[in-house]
Design a protein around this motif. Structure first.
Motif, short mmCIF file in Angstrom:
data_model
loop_
_atom_site.label_atom_id
_atom_site.label_comp_id
_atom_site.label_asym_id
_atom_site.label_seq_id
_atom_site.Cartn_x
_atom_site.Cartn_y
_atom_site.Cartn_z
N LEU A 30 0.82 -1.21 0.00
CA LEU A 30 0.00 0.00 0.00
C LEU A 30 0.86 1.26 0.00
O LEU A 30 0.48 2.27 -0.61
CB LEU A 30 -0.93 0.00 1.22
N THR A 31 2.02 1.23 0.67
CA THR A 31 2.90 2.39 0.69
C THR A 31 3.41 2.72 -0.71
O THR A 31 3.46 3.89 -1.11
CB THR A 31 4.10 2.14 1.63
N ARG A 32 3.79 1.72 -1.46
CA ARG A 32 4.28 1.95 -2.82
C ARG A 32 3.20 2.61 -3.68
O ARG A 32 3.47 3.55 -4.44
CB ARG A 32 4.71 0.63 -3.44
N PHE A 33 1.97 2.12 -3.59
CA PHE A 33 0.90 2.68 -4.41
C PHE A 33 0.53 4.09 -3.95
O PHE A 33 0.24 4.96 -4.78
CB PHE A 33 -0.32 1.76 -4.37
N MET A 34 0.53 4.31 -2.62
CA MET A 34 0.21 5.64 -2.12
C MET A 34 1.25 6.65 -2.55
O MET A 34 0.93 7.77 -2.99
CB MET A 34 0.12 5.59 -0.58
N ARG A 35 2.51 6.30 -2.47
CA ARG A 35 3.60 7.21 -2.90
C ARG A 35 3.49 7.48 -4.39
O ARG A 35 3.63 8.64 -4.84
CB ARG A 35 4.94 6.56 -2.57
N SER A 36 3.29 6.44 -5.19
CA SER A 36 3.19 6.62 -6.63
C SER A 36 2.01 7.50 -7.01
O SER A 36 2.12 8.36 -7.90
CB SER A 36 3.08 5.25 -7.31
N SER A 37 0.86 7.29 -6.35
CA SER A 37 -0.32 8.10 -6.65
C SER A 37 -0.11 9.55 -6.28
O SER A 37 -0.53 10.46 -7.01
CB SER A 37 -1.54 7.52 -5.91
N HIS A 76 -6.06 19.00 -1.61
CA HIS A 76 -6.15 18.81 -3.06
C HIS A 76 -5.46 17.52 -3.51
O HIS A 76 -6.09 16.65 -4.10
CB HIS A 76 -5.54 20.03 -3.77
N VAL A 77 -4.17 17.43 -3.25
CA VAL A 77 -3.41 16.28 -3.75
C VAL A 77 -3.87 14.98 -3.08
O VAL A 77 -4.07 13.96 -3.75
CB VAL A 77 -1.90 16.50 -3.54
N LEU A 78 -4.03 15.00 -1.77
CA LEU A 78 -4.37 13.79 -1.04
C LEU A 78 -5.73 13.24 -1.46
O LEU A 78 -5.89 12.02 -1.64
CB LEU A 78 -4.35 14.06 0.47
N VAL A 79 -6.71 14.12 -1.63
CA VAL A 79 -8.06 13.67 -1.99
C VAL A 79 -8.04 12.93 -3.33
O VAL A 79 -8.63 11.86 -3.49
CB VAL A 79 -9.02 14.87 -2.05
N ASN A 80 -7.35 13.50 -4.33
CA ASN A 80 -7.28 12.85 -5.63
C ASN A 80 -6.39 11.61 -5.62
O ASN A 80 -6.64 10.65 -6.37
CB ASN A 80 -6.77 13.84 -6.68
N SER A 81 -5.37 11.61 -4.78
CA SER A 81 -4.46 10.46 -4.73
C SER A 81 -5.09 9.26 -4.05
O SER A 81 -4.69 8.12 -4.31
CB SER A 81 -3.17 10.86 -4.00
N LEU A 82 -6.05 9.50 -3.17
CA LEU A 82 -6.67 8.40 -2.44
C LEU A 82 -7.65 7.60 -3.31
O LEU A 82 -8.04 6.50 -2.93
CB LEU A 82 -7.42 8.92 -1.21
N ILE A 83 -8.04 8.16 -4.47
CA ILE A 83 -9.04 7.47 -5.29
C ILE A 83 -8.57 6.08 -5.71
O ILE A 83 -9.26 5.08 -5.45
CB ILE A 83 -9.40 8.34 -6.51
N PRO A 84 -7.39 5.93 -6.35
CA PRO A 84 -6.96 4.57 -6.70
C PRO A 84 -6.55 3.74 -5.49
O PRO A 84 -6.66 2.51 -5.52
CB PRO A 84 -5.78 4.80 -7.65
N VAL A 85 -6.08 4.39 -4.43
CA VAL A 85 -5.63 3.66 -3.25
C VAL A 85 -6.81 3.03 -2.52
O VAL A 85 -6.73 1.89 -2.05
CB VAL A 85 -4.84 4.59 -2.31
N VAL A 86 -7.94 3.76 -2.44
CA VAL A 86 -9.12 3.21 -1.77
C VAL A 86 -9.63 1.98 -2.51
O VAL A 86 -10.00 0.97 -1.89
CB VAL A 86 -10.22 4.29 -1.68
N THR A 87 -9.64 2.04 -3.83
CA THR A 87 -10.06 0.86 -4.60
C THR A 87 -9.08 -0.29 -4.40
O THR A 87 -9.48 -1.46 -4.35
CB THR A 87 -10.18 1.21 -6.09
N LEU A 88 -7.80 0.04 -4.29
CA LEU A 88 -6.80 -1.00 -4.04
C LEU A 88 -7.00 -1.64 -2.67
O LEU A 88 -6.83 -2.85 -2.51
CB LEU A 88 -5.39 -0.41 -4.15
#
Length: 319
Positions: A201-208, A235-247
């Motif tokens: 999850l850390t790798r995907f969160m950082r990449s997003s 701004h950045v966190l809200v949009n970055s969490l979209i793929p992470v939440v699905t993951l």
């Protein structure tokens, strides 16, 4: 959205039917006799074993047995275990709390740790923190869980004797002392699962986060005078969490599968240990039920992930 959900459910039904057919065929054609344990008992004659075989329907061809199993499943009957001679569903309900306790705790801790680590690593890219976090993320993701578990057992259970090796399933939490014992025996199996899930999850969160930090809307927000903290969090966190939440939704069935090795390593009397024991004993009704439950979880959480993606991302429309 409602029409999309209905379509996905209608697609999921034949998908699960095909999966159940394949699983049943593999188990039916696999070598091994489910009643071999009775052959080792001299008190059970051959005639009695044959009656038991007829009672369980093992004298019928496997396609016929599959139709009978599917018909019983539609009535809520998961069959009877060859080992315990009891209903399979009761056996699963007995083991489920142990798995949920370990897996649920591990996944919750992994999510809580991975999101802030991924955010800080992306904001402070190529810093010491980012390099250390990335290194441990790659190690945790690459090293198999059984190796991590053996290392933790050797260091913290055998050498330091801080934690017990074997998980006591019969322990009931009634006071502070038993709660402490429960925490101590959960520490090692939970840590094994946390290390692997946090790394992924850390790798995907950082990449997003890195994908969004250099976009135009971030530069516009900074040009308006917003602080870096406000830009990142609002701004950045809200949009970055979209793929992470699905993951995260997709990872729930995965961690159940990963718990199979961990449960057997630390003798946690959960669904993973039940699956391995049932495979060794050729207890096909239990193996069939557990593998089909894992398949249902995968299909259901894939649907949940798609729905969450549509809810969180306004650009996605299911029509």
């Amino acid at each position: 959205m409602l029409q999309y959900i209905i379509r996905r459910i209608l697609i999921a039904i034949p998908t699960l039917l095909i999966i159940s057919f394949v699983i049943f065929a593999v188990l039916a054609l696999a070598p091994g006799d489910p009643l071999a344990q009775f052959a080792l008992n001299p008190a059970i004659p051959e005639s009695t074993r044959e009656l038991i075989r007829i009672q369980f329907g093992l004298d019928q061809p496997w396609p016929v047995r599959y139709v009978r199993w599917l018909t019983s499943l539609m009535r809520g009957d998961w069959g009877f275990s060859f080992g315990t001679r009891g209903p399979v569903i009761d056996l699963i309900w007995q083991r489920l709390p142990q798995t949920l306790t370990v897996v649920g705790t591990a996944y919750l801790i992994a999510v809580v740790l991975a999101i802030p680590i991924g955010i800080i690593s992306a904001v402070k890219q190529y810093s010491i923190f980012d390099n250390v976090a990335t290194f441990f993320a790659f190690v945790g993701f690459s090293v198999p869980s059984f190796f991590t578990g053996l290392v933790l057992m050797l260091v913290f259970a055998i050498n330091l004797k801080w934690f017990p090796i074997v998980y006591n399933t019969t322990l009931q939490v009634v006071d502070w002392d038993t709660f402490t014992q429960q925490v101590r025996q959960m520490t090692l199996p939970v840590t094994v699962l946390v290390v692997q899930q946090t790394a992924a999850l850390t790798r995907f969160m950082r990449s997003s986060m890195l994908d969004n930090l250099n976009l135009d809307y971030v530069r516009t927000a900074r040009a308006k005078g917003l602080s870096d903290r406000m830009v990142v969090l609002r701004h950045v966190l809200v949009n970055s969490l979209i793929p992470v939440v699905t993951l995260i939704a997709l990872g729930i069935p995965t961690i159940f599968a990963g718990a199979i090795i961990t449960e057997n390593l630390f003798r946690v009397n959960g669904l993973g240990a039940l699956l391995i024991t049932s495979i060794n004993n050729s207890d096909t009704p239990v193996v069939m039920a557990l593998t089909f439950i894992f398949a249902i979880l995968t299909v259901v959480f894939n649907l949940i992930a798609d729905i969450l993606y549509g809810v969180l991302d306004p650009r996605v429309r299911y029509s």
